[in-house]
Motif scaffolding. Sequence first.
Motif, short mmCIF file in Angstrom:
data_model
loop_
_atom_site.label_atom_id
_atom_site.label_comp_id
_atom_site.label_asym_id
_atom_site.label_seq_id
_atom_site.Cartn_x
_atom_site.Cartn_y
_atom_site.Cartn_z
N ARG A 141 0.84 -1.20 0.00
CA ARG A 141 0.00 0.00 0.00
C ARG A 141 0.87 1.25 0.00
N GLN A 142 0.52 2.21 -0.84
CA GLN A 142 1.29 3.44 -0.90
C GLN A 142 1.30 4.16 0.44
N GLU A 143 0.17 4.10 1.17
CA GLU A 143 0.10 4.77 2.46
C GLU A 143 1.14 4.22 3.44
N THR A 144 1.35 2.91 3.40
CA THR A 144 2.33 2.28 4.28
C THR A 144 3.75 2.70 3.91
N LEU A 145 4.01 2.72 2.60
CA LEU A 145 5.33 3.14 2.15
C LEU A 145 5.60 4.61 2.46
N ASP A 146 4.58 5.44 2.29
CA ASP A 146 4.73 6.86 2.60
C ASP A 146 5.02 7.08 4.09
N ALA A 147 4.34 6.30 4.93
CA ALA A 147 4.56 6.43 6.37
C ALA A 147 5.98 6.03 6.74
N PHE A 148 6.50 4.97 6.09
CA PHE A 148 7.89 4.56 6.35
C PHE A 148 8.86 5.65 5.91
N LYS A 149 8.62 6.23 4.75
CA LYS A 149 9.51 7.30 4.27
C LYS A 149 9.48 8.49 5.21
N ALA A 150 8.28 8.83 5.70
CA ALA A 150 8.16 9.98 6.59
C ALA A 150 8.91 9.76 7.90
N SER A 151 8.89 8.54 8.40
CA SER A 151 9.53 8.26 9.69
C SER A 151 11.03 8.00 9.57
N SER A 152 11.47 7.49 8.41
CA SER A 152 12.87 7.08 8.27
C SER A 152 13.69 7.99 7.36
N GLY A 153 13.01 8.70 6.47
CA GLY A 153 13.72 9.50 5.48
C GLY A 153 14.23 8.68 4.30
N ILE A 154 13.82 7.42 4.21
CA ILE A 154 14.31 6.51 3.17
C ILE A 154 13.25 6.32 2.10
N THR A 155 13.65 6.45 0.85
CA THR A 155 12.80 6.13 -0.29
C THR A 155 13.13 4.72 -0.77
N ILE A 156 12.11 3.89 -0.91
CA ILE A 156 12.31 2.53 -1.43
C ILE A 156 12.07 2.53 -2.94
N LYS A 157 13.05 2.05 -3.67
CA LYS A 157 12.94 1.90 -5.12
C LYS A 157 12.87 0.42 -5.44
N GLN A 158 11.77 -0.02 -6.02
CA GLN A 158 11.59 -1.43 -6.32
C GLN A 158 12.07 -1.78 -7.72
#
Length: 347
Positions: free
Chosen positions: A45-62
């Motif tokens: 889910r995009q919402e889950t990925l966005d929350a991870f980026k907001a908390s960690s500062g990390i962008t995941i590239k698949q």
Amino acid sequence: MLRRVLTAAACLSLVAGCSLGGGESAPAAGERVVTLVTHDSFTARQETLDAFKASSGITIKQVASGDAGALTNKLVLTKANPIGDVAFGVDSTFASRALTEGVFAEYASPEATKGAQRYQVDGGDKLHAVDVGDVCLNVDIAGLAAKGVPEPTSYADLIDPKYRDMLVVEDPATSSPGLAFLLGTIGEYGATGWSDYWTKLKANGVKVVSGWEEAYNQDFSGSAGKGPRPIVVSYASSPSAEIGEDGNPRTKAVLDTCYRQVEYAGVLAGAKNPEDAEKVLDFLLSEQFQADVPEQMYVYPSREGVTLPEAWTKAAPLPTSPQTLPADQVSANREQWVSQWRTLVVG
């Protein structure tokens, strides 16, 4: 699993940097990017990925790299210059090869103690279980009733003449569930008895197709495709997607024919960004990500205590006694078994 075809639309809603041939945008200066190499069926889910980026500062590239077998092969071939930082989707049938080839680095995620350790491979910390998926026979309840035959309850039932021309399976040479079903029959009948079983299945009219999509959506009578065969090799979770208007599942998994597949993730040896890669691995095992696993990828989360969707509780309980074979035994014999199967069944 049920079964997750990655389309352009899915990619756009997936992970920053996902590309289906249109190229990738370069990361912004100073941006922390972790490349996650996956099989084609990964989604989140995009919402889950966005929350991870907001908390960690990390962008995941698949980066999608085929099915579990193709992914493993690519990771092995590129291990000297890895194509990412983290990999997800090497499953229990290919894990021993990846470990033998030194694809993954040691990292003991603190999140693994919440359940993933139950599926640990070879006692090490190079691979962490993200999800569990059991390959089982699925039956069309109404379709069998219409033919006047009972629902099968075992592998042995399938060679009974009353089930002639009712089963469709996937080719283990080209399909992950097909391979899992073959391994299940080897676990059931042993290294000397499985070939006789498949000879009898062939005589009873089993149909072999290349992959799950064709088997389930075209040949199986219990799916939207309304094919002619009421028994198919699919997943224990599949009935959760077949709930009728009356609230009851139209299909059922035969839980005594299940073979357990576990999908793993690990930090790649030689990763360019190992510290952030470890954080992404922690995220894949976190309660937040694991809660999305059932509805996003139609598999069971590896983490203990994750609440399953209501439909799963009713239609897709986790099998309690699935078949398994040791990873080293599968690795040593897989090619020989598949070759022998093709000679027996395909000719």
